[in-house]
Design an enzyme around this catalytic site. Structure first.
Site, PDB file in Angstrom:
ATOM      1  NE  ARG A  23      -3.838  -1.919   2.646  1.00  0.00           N
ATOM      2  CZ  ARG A  23      -3.723  -3.085   3.283  1.00  0.00           C
ATOM      3  NH1 ARG A  23      -2.583  -3.390   3.883  1.00  0.00           N
ATOM      4  NH2 ARG A  23      -4.736  -3.929   3.316  1.00  0.00           N
ATOM      5  CE  LYS A  54      -6.387  -0.239   4.986  1.00  0.00           C
ATOM      6  NZ  LYS A  54      -7.631  -0.393   4.208  1.00  0.00           N
ATOM      7  CG  HIS A  71      -5.615   1.295  -4.770  1.00  0.00           C
ATOM      8  ND1 HIS A  71      -5.079   0.782  -3.600  1.00  0.00           N
ATOM      9  CD2 HIS A  71      -6.829   0.711  -4.899  1.00  0.00           C
ATOM     10  CE1 HIS A  71      -5.926  -0.065  -3.055  1.00  0.00           C
ATOM     11  NE2 HIS A  71      -7.001  -0.132  -3.820  1.00  0.00           N
ATOM     12  NE  ARG A 120      -3.396  -3.054  -1.876  1.00  0.00           N
ATOM     13  CZ  ARG A 120      -2.985  -3.853  -0.896  1.00  0.00           C
ATOM     14  NH1 ARG A 120      -1.683  -4.063  -0.737  1.00  0.00           N
ATOM     15  NH2 ARG A 120      -3.846  -4.455  -0.102  1.00  0.00           N
ATOM     16  CG  HIS A 140      -6.785  -8.016   0.785  1.00  0.00           C
ATOM     17  ND1 HIS A 140      -6.874  -8.608  -0.470  1.00  0.00           N
ATOM     18  CD2 HIS A 140      -6.555  -6.695   0.563  1.00  0.00           C
ATOM     19  CE1 HIS A 140      -6.687  -7.682  -1.396  1.00  0.00           C
ATOM     20  NE2 HIS A 140      -6.502  -6.524  -0.798  1.00  0.00           N
ATOM     21  CE1 TYR A 176      -6.413  -7.121  -7.520  1.00  0.00           C
ATOM     22  CE2 TYR A 176      -6.780  -8.040  -5.339  1.00  0.00           C
ATOM     23  CZ  TYR A 176      -6.529  -6.956  -6.152  1.00  0.00           C
ATOM     24  OH  TYR A 176      -6.411  -5.711  -5.606  1.00  0.00           O
TER      25      TYR A 176
END
Length: 358
Positions: free
Chosen positions: A204, A228, A304, A307, A330, A339
């Protein structure tokens, strides 16, 4: 999010909150224990946009800090819908972005009506107009999201061609413009390393911005990041990314006049009277990607989307969703599953020796 990011966001929050009414500051203060400073900062940006719109529409005469709670009591649903239309047609916000801003407003208004109370134990607001406004319907299945994404990412030879374009092609394309050419000569190793790391790891933007040199393990081809939820993780990257990183690090100290105390991996050229070298900002990275993407002929490409480009090739080459989920950080497997729906006929030259854990 690492401590430096949190501290920076807290500082920005402290500055921005002084521009807003007292009840916004009170709400933000109550939320500091539960929400990250980055989220609270986004809230304040959303509130500033809304309150500035209130002033621009002539719904209140005075300073933004003086906008009273009584005004909110009289706002109509049509006026709020007008604001949402302003976001869409004037600010060109996407439906999902509008929903986020509306969610911010709903949180504030809910606090004013259902949580905050005066000394007489009465709510700040008796009428909550935001509770009557519905979110936009933006639900999409993974295949729909994938199909929309497919035309905006790097596919086939574009993957390596974009990296080479930053390394050489952009300069060759602008030989007649000395200013652009000199700027490219100054930054081409750094910019190539940035793009190569994005394309070779799927990091990210925030994760890449706050990388320090000491975070890189040159033997294991991985990098330490704070993901995150403030979770530490070691993320693997490609051999090409390692080569480009080493090329950049060979010139980093001399080209950018970096002191040995400055451990930031990616830095910007010295600016200002003191000529201090600083960490390259997130917006600085976004701007350089936008510049190269437009010149490359792929203006929709963004950080983004780099990515996404990585994830698409990884899945096509390795076809291991759990590993891809871990690589991307994720929290939900459903996000990673997007994906598996992307289609690309030319993926034979995908990731080269990513050294993923067995």
């Amino acid at each position: 999010m690492n401590m430096n990011t949190q501290q920076q966001n807290f500082r920005k929050l402290d500055v921005l909150i002084k521009e807003l009414p007292w009840y916004v500051e009170e709400f933000i203060d109550k939320k500091k224990r539960k929400l990250s400073p980055g989220t609270l900062l986004n809230y304040c940006h959303d509130y500033k946009i809304f309150l500035n719109w209130v002033l621009a529409e002539g719904l209140f005469n005075g300073d933004i800090k003086e906008i009273s709670l009584s005004l909110f009591e009289t706002l109509t649903t049509q006026q709020v819908e007008d604001f949402l239309s302003f976001l869409k047609f004037q600010l060109n916000n996407r439906e999902i972005t509008i929903n986020r801003k509306l969610s911010s407003l709903k949180s504030l208004f809910n606090y004013l009506q259902n949580i905050a109370e005066t000394e007489k134990l009465e709510p700040y607001l008796r009428r909550n107009v935001m509770a009557k406004i519905e979110f936009n319907d933006v639900s999409e299945n993974p295949e729909t999201v994938a199909n929309r994404m497919e035309g905006k990412i790097l596919i086939g030879d574009e993957y390596e061609n974009f990296r080479k374009f930053i390394e050489h092609g952009y300069g060759e394309k602008n030989t007649s413009n000395k200013r652009i050419l000199n700027f490219h000569k100054m930054n081409k190793e750094r910019d190539t390393a940035i793009v190569s790391l994005f394309l070779g790891s799927g990091l990210r933007l925030s994760e890449l911005v706050w990388l320090n040199i000491e975070d890189i393990d040159f033997n294991k081809y991985n990098v330490r990041v704070i993901r995150k939820g403030n979770k530490e993780q070691y993320v693997y990257f490609s051999e090409q990314a390692m080569r480009d990183l080493k090329t950049y690090l060979n010139i980093r100290e001399n080209k950018y006049m970096v002191s040995k105390e400055n451990k930031a991996l990616f830095v910007a050229a010295p600016m200002g009277p003191k000529g201090t070298t600083r960490r390259l900002s997130a917006r600085g990275i976004e701007k350089l990607i936008e510049k190269y993407a437009a010149s490359f002929g792929k203006p929709s490409l963004s950080v983004h989307k780099l990515r996404h480009s990585f994830a698409t090739r990884y899945h096509a080459e390795i076809n291991d969703v759990p590993k891809l989920r871990r690589q991307l950080g994720h929290s939900s497997i459903e996000t990673t599953m997007i994906y598996t729906h992307l289609k690309n006929e030319d993926l034979k030259t995908a990731i080269n020796k990513l050294n993923m854990p067995k």
